[in-house]
Design a protein around this motif. Structure first.
Motif, PDB file in Angstrom:
ATOM      1  N   VAL A  44     -42.975  10.824  18.845  1.00  0.00           N
ATOM      2  CA  VAL A  44     -44.131  10.584  17.983  1.00  0.00           C
ATOM      3  C   VAL A  44     -45.378  10.306  18.822  1.00  0.00           C
ATOM      4  CG1 VAL A  44     -45.111   8.996  16.279  1.00  0.00           C
ATOM      5  CG2 VAL A  44     -42.756   9.809  16.027  1.00  0.00           C
ATOM      6  N   ASP A  45     -45.213   9.538  19.904  1.00  0.00           N
ATOM      7  CA  ASP A  45     -46.360   9.259  20.788  1.00  0.00           C
ATOM      8  C   ASP A  45     -46.903  10.546  21.403  1.00  0.00           C
ATOM      9  OD1 ASP A  45     -46.257   6.580  20.287  1.00  0.00           O
ATOM     10  OD2 ASP A  45     -45.126   6.069  22.099  1.00  0.00           O
ATOM     11  N   LEU A  46     -45.999  11.439  21.833  1.00  0.00           N
ATOM     12  CA  LEU A  46     -46.435  12.701  22.427  1.00  0.00           C
ATOM     13  C   LEU A  46     -47.186  13.555  21.409  1.00  0.00           C
ATOM     14  CD1 LEU A  46     -46.480  14.858  24.646  1.00  0.00           C
ATOM     15  CD2 LEU A  46     -44.217  15.598  23.885  1.00  0.00           C
ATOM     16  N   LEU A  47     -46.658  13.657  20.186  1.00  0.00           N
ATOM     17  CA  LEU A  47     -47.321  14.460  19.168  1.00  0.00           C
ATOM     18  C   LEU A  47     -48.676  13.867  18.796  1.00  0.00           C
ATOM     19  CD1 LEU A  47     -44.268  15.293  16.857  1.00  0.00           C
ATOM     20  CD2 LEU A  47     -45.339  16.748  18.596  1.00  0.00           C
ATOM     21  N   SER A  48     -48.750  12.545  18.756  1.00  0.00           N
ATOM     22  CA  SER A  48     -50.025  11.886  18.472  1.00  0.00           C
ATOM     23  C   SER A  48     -51.032  12.156  19.586  1.00  0.00           C
ATOM     24  CB  SER A  48     -49.803  10.382  18.306  1.00  0.00           C
ATOM     25  OG  SER A  48     -51.038   9.710  18.118  1.00  0.00           O
ATOM     26  N   PHE A  49     -50.540  12.134  20.818  1.00  0.00           N
ATOM     27  CA  PHE A  49     -51.394  12.418  21.973  1.00  0.00           C
ATOM     28  C   PHE A  49     -51.940  13.841  21.915  1.00  0.00           C
ATOM     29  CE2 PHE A  49     -51.471  14.330  26.267  1.00  0.00           C
ATOM     30  CZ  PHE A  49     -52.504  13.589  26.838  1.00  0.00           C
ATOM     31  N   LEU A  50     -51.070  14.801  21.623  1.00  0.00           N
ATOM     32  CA  LEU A  50     -51.506  16.201  21.548  1.00  0.00           C
ATOM     33  C   LEU A  50     -52.451  16.410  20.361  1.00  0.00           C
ATOM     34  CD1 LEU A  50     -48.125  18.012  22.341  1.00  0.00           C
ATOM     35  CD2 LEU A  50     -50.083  17.681  23.872  1.00  0.00           C
ATOM     36  N   ARG A  51     -52.173  15.720  19.249  1.00  0.00           N
ATOM     37  CA  ARG A  51     -53.026  15.842  18.070  1.00  0.00           C
ATOM     38  C   ARG A  51     -54.433  15.326  18.371  1.00  0.00           C
ATOM     39  NH1 ARG A  51     -49.628  13.795  14.910  1.00  0.00           N
ATOM     40  NH2 ARG A  51     -50.397  11.662  14.886  1.00  0.00           N
ATOM     41  N   ASN A  52     -54.520  14.221  19.104  1.00  0.00           N
ATOM     42  CA  ASN A  52     -55.833  13.668  19.467  1.00  0.00           C
ATOM     43  C   ASN A  52     -56.569  14.560  20.461  1.00  0.00           C
ATOM     44  OD1 ASN A  52     -55.457  11.429  17.841  1.00  0.00           O
ATOM     45  ND2 ASN A  52     -54.537  10.204  19.492  1.00  0.00           N
ATOM     46  N   CYS A  53     -55.808  15.219  21.317  1.00  0.00           N
ATOM     47  CA  CYS A  53     -56.442  16.094  22.317  1.00  0.00           C
ATOM     48  C   CYS A  53     -57.025  17.352  21.683  1.00  0.00           C
ATOM     49  CB  CYS A  53     -55.420  16.492  23.387  1.00  0.00           C
ATOM     50  SG  CYS A  53     -55.018  15.190  24.550  1.00  0.00           S
ATOM     51  N   PHE A  54     -56.321  17.893  20.674  1.00  0.00           N
ATOM     52  CA  PHE A  54     -56.693  19.210  20.174  1.00  0.00           C
ATOM     53  C   PHE A  54     -57.322  19.201  18.786  1.00  0.00           C
ATOM     54  CE2 PHE A  54     -52.759  20.281  22.788  1.00  0.00           C
ATOM     55  CZ  PHE A  54     -53.507  20.426  23.941  1.00  0.00           C
ATOM     56  N   SER A  55     -57.398  18.037  18.150  1.00  0.00           N
ATOM     57  CA  SER A  55     -57.976  17.973  16.802  1.00  0.00           C
ATOM     58  C   SER A  55     -59.481  17.795  16.899  1.00  0.00           C
ATOM     59  CB  SER A  55     -57.351  16.803  16.021  1.00  0.00           C
ATOM     60  OG  SER A  55     -56.005  17.042  15.771  1.00  0.00           O
ATOM     61  N   PHE A  56     -60.221  18.883  16.828  1.00  0.00           N
ATOM     62  CA  PHE A  56     -61.676  18.806  16.779  1.00  0.00           C
ATOM     63  C   PHE A  56     -62.167  19.600  15.583  1.00  0.00           C
ATOM     64  CE2 PHE A  56     -59.842  20.946  20.371  1.00  0.00           C
ATOM     65  CZ  PHE A  56     -60.158  22.269  20.196  1.00  0.00           C
ATOM     66  N   SER A  57     -63.419  20.008  15.593  1.00  0.00           N
ATOM     67  CA  SER A  57     -64.109  20.407  14.362  1.00  0.00           C
ATOM     68  C   SER A  57     -63.467  21.553  13.578  1.00  0.00           C
ATOM     69  CB  SER A  57     -65.552  20.773  14.693  1.00  0.00           C
ATOM     70  OG  SER A  57     -65.577  21.803  15.670  1.00  0.00           O
ATOM     71  N   ASP A  58     -62.712  22.429  14.195  1.00  0.00           N
ATOM     72  CA  ASP A  58     -62.163  23.599  13.504  1.00  0.00           C
ATOM     73  C   ASP A  58     -61.089  23.165  12.505  1.00  0.00           C
ATOM     74  OD1 ASP A  58     -61.027  25.969  12.698  1.00  0.00           O
ATOM     75  OD2 ASP A  58     -61.126  26.886  14.692  1.00  0.00           O
ATOM     76  N   SER A  59     -61.367  23.295  11.204  1.00  0.00           N
ATOM     77  CA  SER A  59     -60.432  22.836  10.174  1.00  0.00           C
ATOM     78  C   SER A  59     -59.139  23.649  10.173  1.00  0.00           C
ATOM     79  CB  SER A  59     -61.096  22.904   8.787  1.00  0.00           C
ATOM     80  OG  SER A  59     -61.524  24.236   8.511  1.00  0.00           O
ATOM     81  N   ASN A  60     -59.235  24.946  10.489  1.00  0.00           N
ATOM     82  CA  ASN A  60     -58.037  25.789  10.547  1.00  0.00           C
ATOM     83  C   ASN A  60     -57.091  25.303  11.648  1.00  0.00           C
ATOM     84  OD1 ASN A  60     -58.905  27.501   8.471  1.00  0.00           O
ATOM     85  ND2 ASN A  60     -60.083  28.771   9.908  1.00  0.00           N
ATOM     86  N   LEU A  61     -57.674  24.914  12.764  1.00  0.00           N
ATOM     87  CA  LEU A  61     -56.871  24.437  13.881  1.00  0.00           C
ATOM     88  C   LEU A  61     -56.197  23.115  13.528  1.00  0.00           C
ATOM     89  CD1 LEU A  61     -56.068  25.152  16.772  1.00  0.00           C
ATOM     90  CD2 LEU A  61     -58.021  23.819  17.555  1.00  0.00           C
ATOM     91  N   ILE A  62     -56.908  22.252  12.814  1.00  0.00           N
ATOM     92  CA  ILE A  62     -56.332  20.972  12.401  1.00  0.00           C
ATOM     93  C   ILE A  62     -55.135  21.206  11.489  1.00  0.00           C
ATOM     94  CG2 ILE A  62     -56.763  18.861  11.082  1.00  0.00           C
ATOM     95  CD1 ILE A  62     -59.662  18.997  12.033  1.00  0.00           C
ATOM     96  N   SER A  63     -55.243  22.177  10.610  1.00  0.00           N
ATOM     97  CA  SER A  63     -54.148  22.501   9.693  1.00  0.00           C
ATOM     98  C   SER A  63     -52.924  23.000  10.450  1.00  0.00           C
ATOM     99  CB  SER A  63     -54.620  23.555   8.687  1.00  0.00           C
ATOM    100  OG  SER A  63     -53.559  23.970   7.856  1.00  0.00           O
ATOM    101  N   VAL A  64     -53.136  23.855  11.438  1.00  0.00           N
ATOM    102  CA  VAL A  64     -52.024  24.387  12.234  1.00  0.00           C
ATOM    103  C   VAL A  64     -51.325  23.257  12.984  1.00  0.00           C
ATOM    104  CG1 VAL A  64     -51.438  25.858  14.203  1.00  0.00           C
ATOM    105  CG2 VAL A  64     -53.047  26.674  12.470  1.00  0.00           C
ATOM    106  N   ILE A  65     -52.111  22.363  13.580  1.00  0.00           N
ATOM    107  CA  ILE A  65     -51.534  21.251  14.341  1.00  0.00           C
ATOM    108  C   ILE A  65     -50.681  20.372  13.429  1.00  0.00           C
ATOM    109  CG2 ILE A  65     -52.100  19.143  15.602  1.00  0.00           C
ATOM    110  CD1 ILE A  65     -54.591  20.578  16.652  1.00  0.00           C
ATOM    111  N   SER A  66     -51.169  20.109  12.228  1.00  0.00           N
ATOM    112  CA  SER A  66     -50.427  19.260  11.288  1.00  0.00           C
ATOM    113  C   SER A  66     -49.092  19.898  10.900  1.00  0.00           C
ATOM    114  CB  SER A  66     -51.265  19.008  10.038  1.00  0.00           C
ATOM    115  OG  SER A  66     -52.459  18.327  10.351  1.00  0.00           O
ATOM    116  N   LYS A  67     -49.102  21.210  10.657  1.00  0.00           N
ATOM    117  CA  LYS A  67     -47.870  21.906  10.267  1.00  0.00           C
ATOM    118  C   LYS A  67     -46.848  21.910  11.405  1.00  0.00           C
ATOM    119  CE  LYS A  67     -49.964  24.909   6.772  1.00  0.00           C
ATOM    120  NZ  LYS A  67     -50.310  26.290   6.360  1.00  0.00           N
ATOM    121  N   LEU A  68     -47.313  22.139  12.630  1.00  0.00           N
ATOM    122  CA  LEU A  68     -46.395  22.123  13.774  1.00  0.00           C
ATOM    123  C   LEU A  68     -45.839  20.726  13.999  1.00  0.00           C
ATOM    124  CD1 LEU A  68     -48.263  24.437  16.317  1.00  0.00           C
ATOM    125  CD2 LEU A  68     -46.184  24.961  15.021  1.00  0.00           C
ATOM    126  N   ASP A  69     -46.699  19.734  13.866  1.00  0.00           N
ATOM    127  CA  ASP A  69     -46.272  18.340  13.998  1.00  0.00           C
ATOM    128  C   ASP A  69     -45.162  18.040  12.976  1.00  0.00           C
ATOM    129  OD1 ASP A  69     -46.039  15.618  14.141  1.00  0.00           O
ATOM    130  OD2 ASP A  69     -48.181  15.214  14.208  1.00  0.00           O
TER     131      ASP A  69
END
Length: 607
Positions: free
Chosen positions: A62-87
């Protein structure tokens, strides 16, 4: 991953500068775990699917996924959606794997720790809370797909593709960009320096031609002394080299004194440039200049490393500092070394920038590893020879030579020197190999110089002699009396056909190695090398990479730069506020350094 390491070094440097020691400790602890595995896709995948999930390390996952989510979650809403689904898919695979292994307890433990957070993020998790209580969850229509091998392979491939895409330039952290920009700046600076070097060569040639043209027009050809007619002052009508310096050669050399019609040796007349007052010397045209102000006492020695990227400078308080003048260069090697005695000599390993040799006034020779930032060997000369006047590394073999001297009562630098000892040391075993023969009670050797292949070693002594050694045989092969005074510095010319010597009387001679005893060029810089104003330190000289410009230390606040075998006026460096006590040239570029009694070291780039 060099860029990543450089960025980490920048963070460390900033935290130390600000005094954030607790933050630094936490940073080092995080680096030790390296949760992001340096953003290497294969390592991240292994961490998820070969370590955290099989070993049921839910907290770390969970810590690793949270770390990656914080690193890659920026303004692109499509990218945020993809990260959430993979998580979400990775966490569901964790549950499925636990059930396949018969570890229902790990599933309950997982929901107990993270269930509330999962429900807040996505309502679809509510049905998953029932899965630990199903008898055959792999047959349930809602969960059956997650137990299939096809779903796992699709998940693994999706994560791999996503990480590969996102880490290949979609977003680069600003600190990592600094490393790329530094490399670009460094490349551009190198190109600029190469162009400046070409420009300098053309300008030098043009100035020489203009000077010759002016002399021709003014009828001043007679004022220029032909180099072939120049001999040292005070030389007898004829003399023979001492028997003990000829070695195995029985031949002797005769040199004739060339005097003008009045019977005076014409070497002291110098050239027209020598007759100028210091105020009339042209100041160098500096492209840039940088000053290092880290020392708290007069500078005793300063040297460029083999590549020119690093500089080592010492002061009379017994400290050595390693630094760089290039803002684009890493500062990881910067260090302060406390030696506990006056520093008399510095020498970098010729084949790398990793090793620095330090010679002290108490007979010590320290070998400092700049990467490990520690003394890797602490040697001592024999008790009778406590002053390490010079150190020279072979350009080919893993050896170095130390010039040590005994002491006697005196009032100045050279008056305090007694007899000489030249020792050859092995840089692999750090043991003495041999002592080079100098005869009985030899005068102190003040300066050493290897030729390009390390087969010849030149040694200059306080009695004005130059000794030449065959290093393969460990024997002296020849030598000659070069000065009526002590010699303070000696250097092989870059073309290996000549050798330069600087006497305490201020005379500079360039000696031919093909026609021994013949002087090719000379100058008198006694106005700068005044023994009365510099009795406590040794003057030295340095040649640029082309061997066309010679820089000399000075009792004045600026140092002269002579054009070797040229008719140009003498140039002078930009002024310090104290005497110039040490000089050196960059190994490849038109950049020189000057250390001063005003505690500063300056690096100057010229055309």
């Amino acid at each position: 991953m060099e860029k990543m390491k450089f960025a980490e070094e920048l963070v460390r440097e900033f935290l130390v500068f600000r005094g954030f020691t607790n933050t630094l400790q936490a940073f080092e602890k995080e680096l030790a775990t390296d949760i992001g595995k340096g953003f290497q896709v294969d390592k991240i995948l292994d961490l998820i699917f070969s370590v955290y999930i099989p070993k049921f390390e839910a907290d770390k996952l969970v810590d690793l996924l949270s770390f990656l989510r914080n690193c890659f979650s920026f303004s692109d809403s499509n990218l945020i959606s993809v990260i959430s689904k993979l998580d979400q898919s990775i966490l569901r695979y964790y549950i499925v794997n636990a059930l396949k292994c018969g570890r229902k307890d790990k599933v309950l433990e997982f929901f107990g720790a993270f269930g509330n957070d999962l429900l807040r993020r996505d309502d679809s998790w509510s049905s998953w809370f029932a899965i630990p209580y199903l008898q055959n969850p792999h047959l349930d229509p809602q969960f059956r797909v997650y137990f299939s091998e096809e779903w796992f392979r699709a998940l693994h491939l999706s994560i791999m593709n996503f990480l590969s895409e996102i880490l290949n330039g979609t977003r680069t952290p600003a600190l990592l960009k600094i490393s790329s920009e530094r490399d670009t700046v460094k490349r551009l600076k190198k190109e600029i320096n190469q162009l400046n070097l070409k420009l300098s060569q053309v300008q030098t040639l043009l100035q020489e031609k203009e000077a010759l043209l002016r002399l021709s027009r003014s009828g001043a050809e007679d004022a220029v002394i032909p180099p072939s007619n120049v001999t040292p002052p005070g030389e007898r009508e004829s003399f023979q080299i001492r028997d003990n310096v000829v070695g195995s050669c029985e031949s002797r050399f005769n040199f004739n004194n060339h005097a003008d019609e009045s019977g005076n040796s014409n070497i002291l007349q110098g050239s027209g440039s020598d007759l100028q007052s210091e105020e009339n010397f042209l100041e160098v045209n500096a492209v840039f200049q940088d000053s290092f102000l880290g020392h708290t006492s007069p500078i005793s020695c300063s040297r460029f490393s083999a590549s020119g990227d690093n500089i080592a400078s010492s002061s009379i308080d017994g400290t050595v500092r390693i630094w760089t003048y290039d803002s684009a260069a890493p500062t990881s090697r910067n260090a302060t070394i406390y030696c506990g005695a006056e520093i008399m000599s510095l020498e970098w390993d010729c084949k790398s920038d990793r090793l620095l040799l330090i010679g002290t006034s108490d007979g010590g020779i320290k070998a400092w590893n700049v990467d490990a930032k520690r003394v890797v060997c602490d040697l001592n000369s024999s008790e009778g020879y406590p002053s390490i006047l010079d150190l020279k590394c072979s350009p080919v073999e893993p050896i170095f030579v130390s010039a040590a001297a005994s002491r006697r009562d005196g009032t100045g630098y050279f008056d305090n020197l007694g007899f000489a000892s030249l020792t050859v040391w092995n840089m692999r075993t750090w043991k003495p190999m041999t002592v080079l023969p100098l005869g009985k009670d030899p005068p102190a050797v003040t300066s050493l110089s290897f030729n390009h292949n390390g087969k010849l070693l030149a040694a200059a002594a306080t009695d004005g002699m130059i000794h030449m050694f065959d290093m393969s045989a460990g024997q002296q092969v020849t030598g000659w009396p070069a000065h009526d005074s002590a010699i303070s510095s000696i250097r092989f010319g870059p073309d290996e056909t000549s050798i330069f010597s600087l006497g305490t009387d201020g005379n500079i001679f360039e000696w031919s190695l093909h026609n021994q005893g013949k002087i090719l060029w000379s100058r008198n810089c006694s106005r700068f090398c005044n023994p009365q104003n510099s009795s406590d330190w040794k003057h030295e000289m340095a040649l640029d990479a082309d061997g066309r410009r010679l820089l000399v230390t000075s009792s004045s606040t600026s140092a002269p730069i002579y054009q070797v075998r040229g008719q140009m006026s003498v140039m002078r460096t930009l002024s310090h506020s104290g005497s110039i006590t040490t000089v050196d040239w960059h190994p490849t570029l038109p950049i020189f350094l000057t250390g001063s009694a005003d505690h500063s070291v300056r690096v100057t780039s010229i055309l």
